[in-house]
Design a protein around this motif. Structure first.
Motif, PDB file in Angstrom:
ATOM      1  N   ASP A 160       0.833  -1.203   0.000  1.00 51.16           N
ATOM      2  CA  ASP A 160       0.000   0.000   0.000  1.00 51.16           C
ATOM      3  C   ASP A 160       0.867   1.252   0.000  1.00 51.16           C
ATOM      4  N   LEU A 161       1.932   1.234   0.785  1.00 49.29           N
ATOM      5  CA  LEU A 161       2.825   2.382   0.913  1.00 49.29           C
ATOM      6  C   LEU A 161       3.631   2.637  -0.359  1.00 49.29           C
ATOM      7  N   VAL A 162       4.194   1.588  -0.921  1.00 49.92           N
ATOM      8  CA  VAL A 162       5.127   1.731  -2.039  1.00 49.92           C
ATOM      9  C   VAL A 162       4.454   1.738  -3.400  1.00 49.92           C
ATOM     10  N   LEU A 163       3.451   0.885  -3.569  1.00 45.57           N
ATOM     11  CA  LEU A 163       2.872   0.665  -4.899  1.00 45.57           C
ATOM     12  C   LEU A 163       1.440   1.190  -5.039  1.00 45.57           C
ATOM     13  N   GLY A 164       0.813   1.511  -3.915  1.00 47.79           N
ATOM     14  CA  GLY A 164      -0.600   1.909  -3.937  1.00 47.79           C
ATOM     15  C   GLY A 164      -0.912   3.085  -4.836  1.00 47.79           C
ATOM     16  N   SER A 165      -0.066   4.080  -4.861  1.00 51.82           N
ATOM     17  CA  SER A 165      -0.331   5.278  -5.670  1.00 51.82           C
ATOM     18  C   SER A 165      -0.092   5.030  -7.158  1.00 51.82           C
ATOM     19  N   HIS A 166       0.585   3.951  -7.497  1.00 56.14           N
ATOM     20  CA  HIS A 166       0.888   3.630  -8.897  1.00 56.14           C
ATOM     21  C   HIS A 166      -0.143   2.677  -9.504  1.00 56.14           C
ATOM     22  N   PHE A 167      -0.517   1.654  -8.740  1.00 52.63           N
ATOM     23  CA  PHE A 167      -1.439   0.626  -9.238  1.00 52.63           C
ATOM     24  C   PHE A 167      -2.498   0.356  -8.168  1.00 52.63           C
ATOM     25  N   ARG A 168      -3.372   1.340  -7.955  1.00 60.76           N
ATOM     26  CA  ARG A 168      -4.323   1.266  -6.854  1.00 60.76           C
ATOM     27  C   ARG A 168      -5.201   0.018  -6.905  1.00 60.76           C
ATOM     28  N   ALA A 169      -5.815  -0.244  -8.041  1.00 58.75           N
ATOM     29  CA  ALA A 169      -6.750  -1.371  -8.141  1.00 58.75           C
ATOM     30  C   ALA A 169      -6.041  -2.707  -7.909  1.00 58.75           C
ATOM     31  N   GLN A 170      -4.914  -2.914  -8.584  1.00 53.34           N
ATOM     32  CA  GLN A 170      -4.174  -4.166  -8.433  1.00 53.34           C
ATOM     33  C   GLN A 170      -3.754  -4.398  -6.987  1.00 53.34           C
ATOM     34  N   TYR A 196       5.175  -6.840  -9.048  1.00 53.91           N
ATOM     35  CA  TYR A 196       5.467  -5.571  -9.739  1.00 53.91           C
ATOM     36  C   TYR A 196       5.434  -5.782 -11.257  1.00 53.91           C
ATOM     37  N   ARG A 197       6.020  -6.876 -11.705  1.00 51.40           N
ATOM     38  CA  ARG A 197       5.986  -7.213 -13.134  1.00 51.40           C
ATOM     39  C   ARG A 197       4.544  -7.433 -13.586  1.00 51.40           C
ATOM     40  N   PHE A 198       3.764  -8.110 -12.757  1.00 51.10           N
ATOM     41  CA  PHE A 198       2.348  -8.352 -13.045  1.00 51.10           C
ATOM     42  C   PHE A 198       1.616  -7.026 -13.263  1.00 51.10           C
ATOM     43  N   CYS A 199       1.841  -6.063 -12.374  1.00 45.88           N
ATOM     44  CA  CYS A 199       1.169  -4.764 -12.473  1.00 45.88           C
ATOM     45  C   CYS A 199       1.534  -4.042 -13.764  1.00 45.88           C
ATOM     46  N   ASN A 200       2.769  -4.196 -14.198  1.00 44.02           N
ATOM     47  CA  ASN A 200       3.232  -3.502 -15.401  1.00 44.02           C
ATOM     48  C   ASN A 200       2.833  -4.193 -16.697  1.00 44.02           C
ATOM     49  N   GLU A 201       2.673  -5.508 -16.663  1.00 40.45           N
ATOM     50  CA  GLU A 201       2.490  -6.252 -17.915  1.00 40.45           C
ATOM     51  C   GLU A 201       1.078  -6.778 -18.162  1.00 40.45           C
ATOM     52  N   ILE A 202       0.311  -6.989 -17.101  1.00 33.04           N
ATOM     53  CA  ILE A 202      -0.983  -7.659 -17.265  1.00 33.04           C
ATOM     54  C   ILE A 202      -2.138  -6.665 -17.257  1.00 33.04           C
ATOM     55  N   SER A 203      -3.008  -6.791 -18.275  1.00 32.19           N
ATOM     56  CA  SER A 203      -4.182  -5.919 -18.340  1.00 32.19           C
ATOM     57  C   SER A 203      -5.110  -6.236 -17.167  1.00 32.19           C
ATOM     58  N   PHE A 204      -5.631  -5.185 -16.560  1.00 30.09           N
ATOM     59  CA  PHE A 204      -6.399  -5.349 -15.328  1.00 30.09           C
ATOM     60  C   PHE A 204      -7.654  -4.493 -15.383  1.00 30.09           C
ATOM     61  N   PRO A 205      -8.812  -5.019 -14.997  1.00 25.83           N
ATOM     62  CA  PRO A 205      -8.996  -6.279 -14.256  1.00 25.83           C
ATOM     63  C   PRO A 205      -9.358  -7.496 -15.120  1.00 25.83           C
ATOM     64  N   ASP A 206      -9.347  -7.357 -16.463  1.00 28.03           N
ATOM     65  CA  ASP A 206      -9.780  -8.494 -17.286  1.00 28.03           C
ATOM     66  C   ASP A 206      -8.754  -9.622 -17.320  1.00 28.03           C
ATOM     67  N   LEU A 207      -7.448  -9.316 -17.092  1.00 24.60           N
ATOM     68  CA  LEU A 207      -6.399 -10.334 -17.018  1.00 24.60           C
ATOM     69  C   LEU A 207      -6.274 -11.151 -18.299  1.00 24.60           C
ATOM     70  N   PHE A 223      -3.795 -16.055  -7.390  1.00 25.78           N
ATOM     71  CA  PHE A 223      -4.459 -14.755  -7.318  1.00 25.78           C
ATOM     72  C   PHE A 223      -5.330 -14.526  -8.541  1.00 25.78           C
ATOM     73  N   VAL A 224      -4.796 -14.840  -9.726  1.00 24.27           N
ATOM     74  CA  VAL A 224      -5.564 -14.663 -10.972  1.00 24.27           C
ATOM     75  C   VAL A 224      -6.784 -15.577 -10.976  1.00 24.27           C
ATOM     76  N   GLU A 225      -6.614 -16.806 -10.532  1.00 17.29           N
ATOM     77  CA  GLU A 225      -7.738 -17.749 -10.441  1.00 17.29           C
ATOM     78  C   GLU A 225      -8.815 -17.201  -9.499  1.00 17.29           C
ATOM     79  N   TRP A 226      -8.384 -16.644  -8.383  1.00 15.95           N
ATOM     80  CA  TRP A 226      -9.325 -16.050  -7.419  1.00 15.95           C
ATOM     81  C   TRP A 226     -10.024 -14.838  -8.018  1.00 15.95           C
ATOM     82  N   MET A 227      -9.277 -14.010  -8.757  1.00 18.20           N
ATOM     83  CA  MET A 227      -9.842 -12.816  -9.386  1.00 18.20           C
ATOM     84  C   MET A 227     -10.906 -13.182 -10.429  1.00 18.20           C
ATOM     85  N   ARG A 228     -10.578 -14.187 -11.254  1.00 22.03           N
ATOM     86  CA  ARG A 228     -11.518 -14.587 -12.305  1.00 22.03           C
ATOM     87  C   ARG A 228     -12.809 -15.155 -11.715  1.00 22.03           C
TER      88      ARG A 228
END
Length: 232
Positions: A160-170, A196-207, A223-228
């Motif tokens: 939340d502290l480091v990545l939250g402002s960059h990839f809030r939804a993820q 971090y790689r996931f946030c940069n490379e994977i379309s979200f939230p459709d995955l 995580f992806v299985e849970w999201m779907r």
């Protein structure tokens, strides 16, 4: 006559060179004195927060520093400051680390530090710097000798502290998943960098472009299985 003119030319050149060297020496001397004064102020600022018995800035000193800069101890700027210092131990700043960071930031007062930290935020956000900062943030939280992983609760706070402002939804969804799952008690560096790689490379939230056959950490497959399942 010619010899006399030649001597005058040599004398003139010698005088000019002497003046030039003299000016250079004065500049170097003034610059050295200014640098020495700056370092003295940096040291004085350090000792105003350092523990008298240990000679280092401890968690209490950092809390006072945060208060003086009108920020909380969980302010990401404090982590950025630690990154700039290359501080090794979480919650502690040595004099060497303090000098390294504040000299680079050209800050020798609290007010200057407050101002330069705003610029430091911009510096950290540059892609090449952010990867280094993100990696450092994980290592900085390894508080025990030979520790290689961080507990889930701490990881959630760090994400939340480091990545939250960059990839809030993820980050929000991943934190939710981490808190309800029971397979993982800790997160290691490979999993941390994988997210971090996931946030940069994977379309979200459709995955849509996530391929579990590629070299993703297993926790991200789960995580992806849970999201779907959550999205259907």
């Amino acid at each position: 006559m010619r010899r006399s003119a030649s001597k005058k030319t040599v004398q003139s050149n010698s005088t000019t060179a002497s003046i030039t060297f003299s000016a250079t020496d004065l500049f170097r001397s003034a610059s050295s004195k200014a640098s020495s004064k700056e370092m003295e102020r940096i040291d004085n600022l350090f000792y105003s927060y350092a523990n008298r018995s240990s000679g280092i800035i401890d968690p209490e000193g950092i809390e006072t520093l945060c208060s003086d800069m009108e920020g909380g101890h969980a302010d990401v700027r404090i982590l950025m400051l630690a990154w700039k210092m290359r501080a090794e131990k979480q919650g502690y700043f040595t004099l060497e680390e303090w000098r390294r960071g504040l000299k680079l930031l050209r800050a020798d007062t609290v007010n200057k530090l407050k101002k330069v930290l705003l610029e430091l935020e911009k510096e950290v956000k540059r892609p090449t710097n952010f990867v280094d900062f993100y990696t450092y943030a994980f290592r900085y939280c390894l508080t025990e000798e030979k520790q290689k992983s961080i507990d889930i609760e701490s990881i959630c706070q760090l994400l939340d502290l480091v990545l939250g402002s960059h990839f809030r939804a993820q980050v929000d969804y991943f934190i939710e998943y981490l808190k309800i799952q029971s397979d993982y008690k800790v997160i290691n560096m490979d999993q941390w960098m994988g997210f971090y790689r996931f946030c940069n490379e994977i379309s979200f939230p459709d995955l849509g472009n996530y391929d579990p056959e590629l070299a993703w950490p297993l926790i991200l497959d789960n995580f992806v299985e849970w999201m779907r399942a959550k999205m259907t």
